[in-house]
Write an enzyme that holds these catalytic residues in place. Sequence first.
Site, PDB file in Angstrom:
ATOM      1  N   ALA A 112       0.804  -1.225   0.000  1.00 48.61           N
ATOM      2  CA  ALA A 112       0.000   0.000   0.000  1.00 48.61           C
ATOM      3  C   ALA A 112       0.835   1.272   0.000  1.00 48.61           C
ATOM      4  O   ALA A 112       0.299   2.353   0.223  1.00 48.61           O
ATOM      5  CB  ALA A 112      -0.924  -0.034   1.213  1.00 48.61           C
ATOM      6  N   ASN A 134       2.078  -3.188   7.891  1.00 46.40           N
ATOM      7  CA  ASN A 134       2.999  -3.959   7.061  1.00 46.40           C
ATOM      8  C   ASN A 134       3.955  -3.058   6.305  1.00 46.40           C
ATOM      9  O   ASN A 134       5.095  -3.411   6.062  1.00 46.40           O
ATOM     10  CB  ASN A 134       2.207  -4.803   6.070  1.00 46.40           C
ATOM     11  CG  ASN A 134       1.472  -5.917   6.780  1.00 46.40           C
ATOM     12  OD1 ASN A 134       2.093  -6.818   7.305  1.00 46.40           O
ATOM     13  ND2 ASN A 134       0.163  -5.819   6.825  1.00 46.40           N
ATOM     14  N   HIS A 147      -0.468   7.075   3.513  1.00 44.15           N
ATOM     15  CA  HIS A 147       0.913   6.835   3.959  1.00 44.15           C
ATOM     16  C   HIS A 147       1.810   7.928   3.407  1.00 44.15           C
ATOM     17  O   HIS A 147       1.873   8.119   2.183  1.00 44.15           O
ATOM     18  CB  HIS A 147       1.419   5.481   3.446  1.00 44.15           C
ATOM     19  CG  HIS A 147       0.688   4.304   4.003  1.00 44.15           C
ATOM     20  ND1 HIS A 147       0.631   4.029   5.357  1.00 44.15           N
ATOM     21  CD2 HIS A 147      -0.017   3.325   3.389  1.00 44.15           C
ATOM     22  CE1 HIS A 147      -0.067   2.927   5.550  1.00 44.15           C
ATOM     23  NE2 HIS A 147      -0.484   2.489   4.374  1.00 44.15           N
TER      24      HIS A 147
END
Length: 270
Positions: free
Chosen positions: A122, A190, A220
Site C-alpha cells: 500500500a 505492514n 501513507h
Amino acid sequence: MKTIGIVGCGTIGTFLAKRINKDFKLLARLAGLCDIDEEKAKVLSKKLSKKIPILSLDQLIEKSDLIIEAASSSISCNICKKALTKGKDVMVMSIGGLIKDYKSLFSLAEKKKATIILPSGAICGLDGLKSAKLANVRKVTLTTRKPPKGLKGAPYIIEKDIDIDAITGEQVIFEGTAEDAVKAFPKNINVSALLSIAGIGAKKTRVKIVTSPEYMVNMHELEVEGDFGRLVSRTENVPSPTNPKTSFLAPLSALATLKQILNPSQKIGT
Ligand SMILES: NC(=O)c1ccc[n+]([C@@H]2O[C@H](COP(=O)([O-])OP(=O)(O)OC[C@H]3O[C@@H](n4cnc5c(N)ncnc54)[C@H](O)[C@@H]3O)[C@@H](O)[C@H]2O)c1
C-alpha cells in the site's frame, strides 16, 4: 505454466485468485487454496470458474511452485520457512511477521535457490528508497493516517484503553520505531515493516500513526533523506470494501508483482 497456491482466502487472497484465473490463464494455474477457516476457502473455491482444491498448508506447498501468503503476520514467517525449505518461491503480504527473522529467511532462500517476494503493497516510494540505499540513507519516516475503524481492535488500542469511537478531531495515536509499531498494530503496519527491511532497519525507521473521523482514506506519507537528496511520497489509499484495514493498492501491487514474475520480458522501474 507456474502453479500457485494461496494461503488466506480473505480480501487479498480472493482478489488474487479471481485475477490469476482471469489474467494469467496461459501462464499460471491455481494449485490450491488454504485457510484456517475452511469455510472461507470453500466460499472462494465456489466463486471461481474452475473448482480449486482446498489443501492443508503442507499439501499446498507440495503442489505449488509459488505460495502466496495473504493470511496473518502470526503465520507469515512460518509459511516462508516451510516453503523455502522445500525450495519453493513465496510471496508475502503480512510483512510485519518477518521483521524479526527476515535476514535468516533471506539466507535460507539463497541456500535453497528460492525467492522471497515482498510486493510494495500500500505504499509508493519503495523504488526510490531501494536506489537511495545503494548510497547512505540517514532517515526514513512513515506517517500513516487512517480512519478510526481501520485501527479498531489493534493490541495497542486495547492495551492503552483508547476509546477510538470517542475521538472527535485529528489525534496522534502512536509515535515510535517501526519495531514497536509492528507489535502495536500488526494488522495495519505492514508498510513500516517493508520500509524497514528495504531501508535502514526497524530500530531506526520512525513511525507515526494519526487518526481522525474526518479521514476517508488510508494515507501513507514517506520521507527519506540520504546522499541522494530527499524523497517525499504520499499515497492516499482507498480501503478495500471487504476489509477497511487493507488498502486496495495492496492486492493490486501483489498482482503487478505477479505479472512481472510471470512475464519477465519487460521490467519497468527500479
Ligand atoms: N503488505 C501490505 O501492504 C499489506 C496491505 C494490506 C494487508 N496486508 C496483510 O495481508 C494479510 C491479508 O490481508 P486481507 O485484507 O486479505 O485480510 P482478511 O482478514 O480479509 O483475510 C485473511 C484471511 O486469512 C485467513 N487466516 C488467518 N490466519 C490464518 C492462518 N494462520 N492460516 C491460514 N489462514 C489464515 C483468515 O481466515 C482470512 O480468510 C493481512 O495479514 C494483512 O495485514 C498487507
